[in-house]
Design a protein around this motif. Structure first.
Motif, mmCIF file in Angstrom:
data_model
loop_
_atom_site.group_PDB
_atom_site.id
_atom_site.type_symbol
_atom_site.label_atom_id
_atom_site.label_comp_id
_atom_site.label_asym_id
_atom_site.label_seq_id
_atom_site.Cartn_x
_atom_site.Cartn_y
_atom_site.Cartn_z
ATOM 1 N N ILE A 213 32.169 39.732 46.211
ATOM 2 C CA ILE A 213 32.117 40.160 47.609
ATOM 3 C C ILE A 213 33.324 41.015 47.967
ATOM 4 N N VAL A 214 34.519 40.525 47.616
ATOM 5 C CA VAL A 214 35.744 41.214 48.019
ATOM 6 C C VAL A 214 35.904 42.534 47.283
ATOM 7 N N LEU A 215 35.578 42.574 45.982
ATOM 8 C CA LEU A 215 35.671 43.839 45.250
ATOM 9 C C LEU A 215 34.727 44.880 45.832
ATOM 10 N N THR A 216 33.565 44.435 46.284
ATOM 11 C CA THR A 216 32.634 45.363 46.939
ATOM 12 C C THR A 216 33.223 45.903 48.227
ATOM 13 N N GLU A 217 33.845 45.018 49.030
ATOM 14 C CA GLU A 217 34.466 45.458 50.270
ATOM 15 C C GLU A 217 35.587 46.456 50.007
ATOM 16 N N GLN A 258 34.212 42.314 33.573
ATOM 17 C CA GLN A 258 32.866 42.836 33.816
ATOM 18 C C GLN A 258 32.797 43.587 35.146
ATOM 19 N N ASP A 259 33.695 43.238 36.073
ATOM 20 C CA ASP A 259 33.759 43.926 37.354
ATOM 21 C C ASP A 259 34.923 44.914 37.406
ATOM 22 N N ASN A 260 35.385 45.345 36.207
ATOM 23 C CA ASN A 260 36.464 46.334 36.117
ATOM 24 C C ASN A 260 37.732 45.886 36.841
ATOM 25 N N ALA A 261 38.095 44.633 36.623
ATOM 26 C CA ALA A 261 39.306 44.090 37.221
ATOM 27 C C ALA A 261 40.071 43.297 36.174
ATOM 28 N N GLN A 262 41.370 43.139 36.386
ATOM 29 C CA GLN A 262 42.201 42.327 35.513
ATOM 30 C C GLN A 262 42.860 41.229 36.333
ATOM 31 N N ILE A 263 43.083 40.085 35.698
ATOM 32 C CA ILE A 263 43.646 38.955 36.412
ATOM 33 C C ILE A 263 44.995 38.546 35.812
ATOM 34 N N ALA A 264 45.762 37.821 36.619
ATOM 35 C CA ALA A 264 47.000 37.189 36.151
ATOM 36 C C ALA A 264 47.083 35.828 36.828
ATOM 37 N N GLY A 265 47.429 34.803 36.062
ATOM 38 C CA GLY A 265 47.502 33.461 36.608
ATOM 39 C C GLY A 265 48.921 33.056 36.954
ATOM 40 N N PHE A 266 49.054 32.228 37.997
ATOM 41 C CA PHE A 266 50.343 31.688 38.434
ATOM 42 C C PHE A 266 50.133 30.225 38.817
ATOM 43 N N HIS A 267 51.161 29.414 38.611
ATOM 44 C CA HIS A 267 51.014 27.977 38.871
ATOM 45 C C HIS A 267 52.389 27.392 39.202
ATOM 46 N N PRO A 268 52.459 26.417 40.121
ATOM 47 C CA PRO A 268 53.766 25.843 40.468
ATOM 48 C C PRO A 268 54.456 25.125 39.320
ATOM 49 N N GLU A 269 53.699 24.755 38.265
ATOM 50 C CA GLU A 269 54.294 24.052 37.123
ATOM 51 C C GLU A 269 54.249 24.892 35.846
ATOM 52 N N SER A 293 45.843 36.330 40.690
ATOM 53 C CA SER A 293 45.802 37.651 41.317
ATOM 54 C C SER A 293 44.831 38.524 40.544
ATOM 55 N N VAL A 294 44.125 39.353 41.254
ATOM 56 C CA VAL A 294 43.125 40.239 40.649
ATOM 57 C C VAL A 294 43.434 41.667 41.062
ATOM 58 N N VAL A 295 43.531 42.546 40.083
ATOM 59 C CA VAL A 295 43.867 43.951 40.342
ATOM 60 C C VAL A 295 42.793 44.823 39.719
ATOM 61 N N ARG A 296 42.320 45.790 40.457
ATOM 62 C CA ARG A 296 41.305 46.706 39.930
ATOM 63 C C ARG A 296 41.897 47.542 38.802
ATOM 64 N N LYS A 301 45.586 51.765 35.969
ATOM 65 C CA LYS A 301 45.712 53.001 35.196
ATOM 66 C C LYS A 301 46.627 53.991 35.902
ATOM 67 N N ASN A 302 46.569 53.998 37.224
ATOM 68 C CA ASN A 302 47.433 54.898 37.982
ATOM 69 C C ASN A 302 48.900 54.501 37.904
ATOM 70 N N ALA A 303 49.169 53.237 37.517
ATOM 71 C CA ALA A 303 50.546 52.748 37.437
ATOM 72 C C ALA A 303 50.913 52.357 36.010
ATOM 73 N N GLN A 304 50.260 52.950 35.022
ATOM 74 C CA GLN A 304 50.446 52.563 33.634
ATOM 75 C C GLN A 304 51.897 52.699 33.189
#
Length: 341
Positions: A213-217, A258-269, A293-296, A301-304
């Motif tokens: 939903i959010v990537l579409t928006e 599959q939705d042309n996005a990359q993720i990064a995980g974060f955790h308090p521990e 966090s999810v980044v298109r 690519k613009n910040a490679q």
């Protein structure tokens, strides 16, 4: 709500105390009513704070007006109004509300909010020029009208997920801290552009559906040539342990690609294997709540030229910090995060 965030939220307790105070006999205004008449000054639309729309209120806005709402944030459908130039997005050039006929209950009930009506002192100290103290021939709002407005707002507040929003605000402060320390090269620009988006999800299924939903928006809102770096932050129940969270990342990463996005995980521990438990580098991947966090990919690519240096830069930056000092700063994120409702 949909899960227990286990968040210390003084504001949550205070709001319920104010509501309960009205229901158990705050009678200081009952005999004479209150002198109030809105002057249209717009001051209440420019002070620091947040305005929230529930699902029904947001639905009343047409497609153009909905651009003033943040991306979907809570499974309950609550959305937050954006701010523009230190004022409400919907305050026009004439200092008037452009959605007055469909304004949310939060605005319609002002200044008859539980925290303002709790005592005569609170009422007199509220910075609103429509609250009249010593003039004659002014409009008197009856106690019945006041109680009706206050009751509607109290009912709205009881449905509002304050604990979840406290977690959200802690995450917003975390991103600001990351920008201040310099751990993410595009965090500050994302904040400045209003490019951060926040979504609270309670399960992997919720994440997948909401991500679509959010990537579409975002695709509809930004053109490819002006696409900012966007954070889509997913907050989980705070009892999600690090090992189960880490195991989930692989599955979600494949889905995101599959939705042309990359993720990064974060955790308090978060702990890097092989490092001393008190190595400051662990804070590269620590957050107030389990977060993704999810980044298109197009934005990356613009910040490679920048992304290839992140690991080395973060090691250099964090090596200059004391572990206990960072732990204290991160702990304060929760204690300082509360809703202004």
């Amino acid at each position: 709500f949909f899960f227990d965030m286990h968040v210390p939220s003084l504001c949550y307790v205070l709001v319920l105390q104010c509501i309960n105070g009205l229901e158990t006999g705050s009678s200081w205004y009952k005999s004479k009513g209150l002198a109030f008449e809105c002057t249209g000054c717009g001051e209440c639309c420019t002070v620091e704070g947040e305005v929230w729309f529930d699902k029904d209120e947001a639905t009343q806005l047409n497609a153009e007006e909905k651009k003033g709402l943040d991306a979907l944030i809570l499974p309950s459908g609550h959305r937050r109004s954006r701010r523009s130039a230190e004022k409400c997005y919907y305050l026009n050039e004439e200092n008037r509300c452009s959605i007055h006929n469909v304004r949310p209950q939060q605005c319609a009930a002002y200044p008859f909010w539980p925290r303002i009506l709790k005592s005569e002192q609170n009422w007199q100290q509220e910075p609103c020029e429509g609250i009249v103290h010593d003039k004659e021939d002014v409009k008197i709002v009856s106690s019945e009208e006041i109680d009706e407005a206050a009751a509607k707002w109290a009912a709205w507040l009881r449905r509002f997920p304050l604990k979840a929003v406290t977690a959200l605000k802690a995450t917003e402060k975390w991103i600001q801290l990351i920008a201040e320390i310099g751990l993410c090269p595009w965090a500050q620009s994302a904040i400045d552009q209003g490019a951060c988006r926040f979504v609270i999800a309670s399960s992997l299924l919720d994440i997948r559906e909401t991500l679509k939903i959010v990537l579409t928006e975002l695709h509809e809102e930004y053109s490819p040539s002006h696409e900012p770096i966007v954070f889509l932050v997913f907050l989980f129940s705070n009892d999600t342990n690090f090992s189960s969270f880490y195991s989930m990342l692989d599955d979600l990463e494949e889905f995101a690609l599959q939705d042309n996005a990359q993720i990064a995980g974060f955790h308090p521990e978060w702990l890097y294997a092989g490092l001393d438990p008190k190595d400051p580098l662990h804070f590269e991947k620590r957050s107030p709540f389990p977060t993704i966090s999810v980044v298109r990919e197009s934005a990356l690519k613009n910040a490679q030229h920048v992304t290839t240096r992140i690991a080395d830069d973060n090691l250099r930056i964090l090596s200059g910090f004391d572990y206990d000092d960072l732990q204290t700063r991160f702990s304060r994120l929760l204690l300082s995060s509360s809703s202004s409702l």
